[in-house]
Design a protein around this motif. Structure first.
Motif, short mmCIF file in Angstrom:
data_model
loop_
_atom_site.label_atom_id
_atom_site.label_comp_id
_atom_site.label_asym_id
_atom_site.label_seq_id
_atom_site.Cartn_x
_atom_site.Cartn_y
_atom_site.Cartn_z
N ALA A 1 0.81 -1.21 0.00
CA ALA A 1 0.00 0.00 0.00
C ALA A 1 0.84 1.26 0.00
O ALA A 1 0.40 2.30 -0.51
CB ALA A 1 -0.91 0.01 1.23
N MET A 2 2.05 1.18 0.56
CA MET A 2 2.84 2.40 0.75
C MET A 2 4.32 2.08 0.74
O MET A 2 4.75 1.03 1.22
CB MET A 2 2.46 3.06 2.08
N LEU A 3 5.10 3.00 0.17
CA LEU A 3 6.56 2.93 0.21
C LEU A 3 7.08 4.31 0.54
O LEU A 3 6.66 5.30 -0.08
CB LEU A 3 7.13 2.47 -1.13
N VAL A 4 7.99 4.39 1.52
CA VAL A 4 8.66 5.65 1.84
C VAL A 4 10.16 5.37 1.85
O VAL A 4 10.63 4.51 2.60
CB VAL A 4 8.23 6.20 3.21
N THR A 5 10.91 6.07 0.98
CA THR A 5 12.37 5.95 0.98
C THR A 5 12.94 7.23 1.57
O THR A 5 12.47 8.32 1.26
CB THR A 5 12.93 5.70 -0.43
N THR A 6 13.97 7.10 2.40
CA THR A 6 14.41 8.25 3.20
C THR A 6 15.79 8.77 2.85
O THR A 6 16.19 9.84 3.34
CB THR A 6 14.38 7.89 4.69
N GLY A 7 16.57 8.03 2.04
CA GLY A 7 17.87 8.55 1.60
C GLY A 7 18.78 8.93 2.74
O GLY A 7 19.01 8.15 3.66
N ASN A 8 19.30 10.15 2.71
CA ASN A 8 20.29 10.58 3.70
C ASN A 8 19.69 10.83 5.08
O ASN A 8 20.43 11.04 6.04
CB ASN A 8 20.98 11.86 3.24
N GLU A 9 18.38 10.92 5.17
CA GLU A 9 17.71 11.15 6.45
C GLU A 9 18.23 12.42 7.14
O GLU A 9 18.48 12.44 8.35
CB GLU A 9 17.85 9.94 7.38
#
Length: 700
Positions: free
Chosen positions: A190-198
């Motif tokens: 349902a959902m994807l969150v990518t955060t990279g360098n944060e």
């Protein structure tokens, strides 16, 4: 880093409007893909392209600047490089935009100059009260809202299937790999969150949001490192309270892997064993591979978490039964035998069956498919197993047999809907979808099914575990200015209620003799110096010192060895201690973790800690109930509880010491680097620290 209230992320995942700064008319370019995906998914909000060189982008009006936008967007995608990205953040913040998704790379993941630029980026956003996802991130999607501010090519293969799994990932490429792998297995995300360098929002924020999102039942996470340990632990705790499984892939176990994580997302990999302990503390599951991560998340979508968990196996193959039994033993999943009466009844039905568990109904099932239903019913009604694994290989997919097998199984399942059912079959895609629609988990490899079913039981145990008791209150701790001697360290421990072996610090040989005679022979003698922490390495510990003359000789020997091996060390004298016999040697310790703060350790001493590494960890502080559970969880715990006729040790006293040590560590603050109590003597009555090393950092 942040400790965002998850509710604050609602405008990020369900916005009413989104601007794309650096919008492209080409749907295959980074600035064009989000627009193309949202148009395909029929995003219901306003899509606002920004590009000074175009009046129209992919059929939408395009604006020359952020200032020219007809409204302040809730979210902005920033797909422009370097200085232009910083300017865009400033202009969007001034307009009142609440979130920016930063595709732009070249920040802390690159070098020190990039880290400095990233700091300016965050400072600019915070000045406006705007939150950042990234930089150096691939974006996110929320399928329910048709919201796709993401540039991954994985969406060219199709949008997510309907489902209730959320994915939180530091790595954009790996996060979208997980999504695509799930889609290939007909698993909905349902959902994807990518955060990279944060630089601001983190995987912890994403987990925390998903823990309270009604559209998410199961959370998959990928982490290369954790920057804010308390926030990460808090997110796991929120998910556990909501009874939502969190299955985590954490990389950076090895030295090479840790270095790769640093260069990729500028993360602190941290101590891997401590990370695992934090997951265990909150009932989260750590996956060892991508396949295992998806297998476990897929099983969790059934939302059946059996406690206690036991595995019953029905098979048409004896060999498969052995394979499954081996896998269950390796996983620690119980496979008790069927009751003797039930075995006799199954033998009466099929004399050459093997009815113990695994229950093998043999190839006779080809001739009488009712055996499948009758044997499976007995396993549940008589055996009481909470998880059922059926190995039917090709017959489960054979057109001549599969419909009847489904009917047999479904009749049993209708009578026992609270059990967890998994099938190992080889069937067509259409047939597999039928089984899944009936509520069965499907795994080609039955060993993979065992791992997933075991994880469901561990999740259930975590969900049903009561909240631990509050740790005892801790008095303020004043650490010495520098690393103390053993005697001073023990005075600090005594003030915290931690018992030590009776001993005396002696300035000369005659004082040592007097102390030894007061304790009774034999005694232990140790060099006393704040500069010699590991005394055994220089021969600075003498055991079985039997009389007064041996004490005098021992005193001279210890001083001579200290002068020879550590001539610059400050010598405060010799420590004389009662020698304890008949105890089980343990080790208790504190380590200051750069991510999670003070962490306590307990294990058995001697070979168990040096060779077998039989220790467990827990974040500080905690109460005696948690401490006792830690002690009883080590592999060699039977040595403490009376193995082979030994008298049981006072585990409660040992737990009390461990809890008090954790409270001391939490109260001492970050200057406390470590505490090492080794050995700690666990006796039938009481527990006493025989040696203590406390390392502190310099004041200020």
């Amino acid at each position: 880093m942040s400790r965002t209230d998850p509710a604050d992320l609602a405008p990020l995942v369900r916005p009413g409007s989104v601007a794309i700064v650096g919008a492209s008319a080409d749907p295959t370019r980074i600035g064009g893909r989000p627009i193309a995906y949202m148009l395909r998914a029929a995003f219901r909000g306003a899509i606002l392209p920004v590009n000074p060189n175009r009046a129209e982008v992919q059929g939408l009006p395009c604006y020359p600047s952020v200032a020219a936008l007809p409204q302040a967007p809730d979210v902005a995608v920033i797909a422009v490089p370097g200085a232009a990205a910083l300017q865009a953040v400033d202009e969007l913040g001034a307009r009142g935009t609440r979130f920016a998704v930063m595709f732009t790379a070249g920040f802390a993941e690159v070098d020190a100059a990039g880290a400095e630029a990233q700091g300016r980026l965050v400072a600019t956003a915070r000045r406006h009260g705007m939150r950042l996802l990234g930089p150096n991130c691939l974006g996110l999607f929320n399928a329910a809202a048709g919201f796709y501010p993401i540039f991954s090519a994985s969406l060219e293969g199709g949008l997510p299937l309907p489902g209730r799994i959320g994915i939180a990932s530091q790595s954009g490429a790996y996060g979208t790999h997980l999504f695509a792998a799930c889609r290939a297995r007909h698993i909905g995300t349902a959902m994807l969150v990518t955060t990279g360098n944060e630089a601001d929002l983190s995987v912890a924020d994403a987990i925390g949001w998903m823990a309270q999102d009604d559209d998410i039942d199961v959370i998959m996470a990928y982490a290369e490192g954790v920057q804010d340990g308390p926030a990460f632990a808090g997110a796991l705790a929120a998910a556990r309270r909501a009874k939502k499984p969190v299955i985590v892939m954490k990389v950076g176990r090895s030295a090479i892997g840790s270095a790769a994580a640093q260069s990729h997302t500028a993360s602190i990999a941290g101590n891997d064993a401590i990370f695992s302990a934090v997951l265990a503390e909150h009932g989260a599951i750590r996956a060892r591979s991508t396949e295992e991560l998806i297998d476990i998340a897929y099983a969790a979508t059934r939302r059946i978490y059996p406690v206690p968990n036991s595995l019953g196996v029905i098979t048409i193959s004896g060999g498969a039964g052995v394979l499954i039994s081996d896998a269950a033993e390796a996983a620690g999943l119980a496979m008790p035998e069927m009751p003797a009466e039930a075995q006799a009844r199954l033998k009466a039905i099929l004399p050459f069956a093997s009815p113990r568990n695994p229950v093998d109904c043999t190839a006779q099932a080809f001739n009488d498919l009712s055996l499948i239903g009758r044997f499976t019913e007995s396993m549940i009604a008589d055996g009481g197993y909470s998880s059922i694994l059926a190995f039917f290989t090709q017959i489960g997919g054979a057109p001549s047999m599969a419909p009847a097998i489904r009917a047999q199984l479904n009749a049993v399942k209708a009578r026992h809907p609270d059990r967890l059912y998994a099938l190992s079959v080889l069937a067509s895609d259409a047939r597999n979808r039928e089984y899944e629609a009936d509520g069965y988990l499907l795994y080609e490899d039955p060993a993979r099914a065992v791992v997933a079913l075991d994880a469901m039981g561990r999740l259930g145990a975590g969900f049903s575990q009561p909240e631990p008791a509050a740790p005892p209150p801790g008095a303020p701790v004043r650490l010495p200015e520098s690393t103390p001697s053993e005697a001073e360290a023990k005075r600090l421990l005594a003030a915290a209620g931690i018992a030590t072996v009776p001993e005396a610090a002696c300035a000369d040989a005659e004082a040592a003799v007097a102390a030894a005679e007061s304790f009774g022979f034999p005694v232990v003698m140790k060099i006393l110096s704040p500069d010699i922490l590991h005394k055994t390495e220089i021969g600075g510990v003498l055991l079985d010192v039997a009389d007064a003359e041996a004490v005098r000789c021992g005193h001279a020997t210890l001083l001579e060895r200290a002068a020879r091996h550590a001539p610059a060390a400050r010598i405060e004298g010799v420590l004389v201690a009662r020698q304890v016999k008949g105890a089980v040697e343990c080790i208790l310790g504190i380590q200051q973790d750069p991510v999670f703060g003070p962490v306590a350790m307990v294990g058995l001493g001697g070979v168990f800690v040096e060779v077998m590494r039989d220790v467990v960890f827990r974040r500080c502080p905690f109460g005696e109930d948690v401490a006792e559970a830690m002690i009883r969880s080590i592999k060699a715990a039977p040595l403490l509880t009376g193995a082979r006729g030994r008298p049981p040790c006072d585990v409660a006293a040992l737990a009390r010491m461990l809890s008090r040590l954790s409270v001391l560590a939490a109260a001492a603050g970050p200057r406390l680097r470590s505490i090492d109590l080794n050995p700690v003597f666990a006796l039938p009555e009481g527990a006493f620290a025989a040696d203590a090393v406390i390392e502190v950092g310099e004041a200020g």
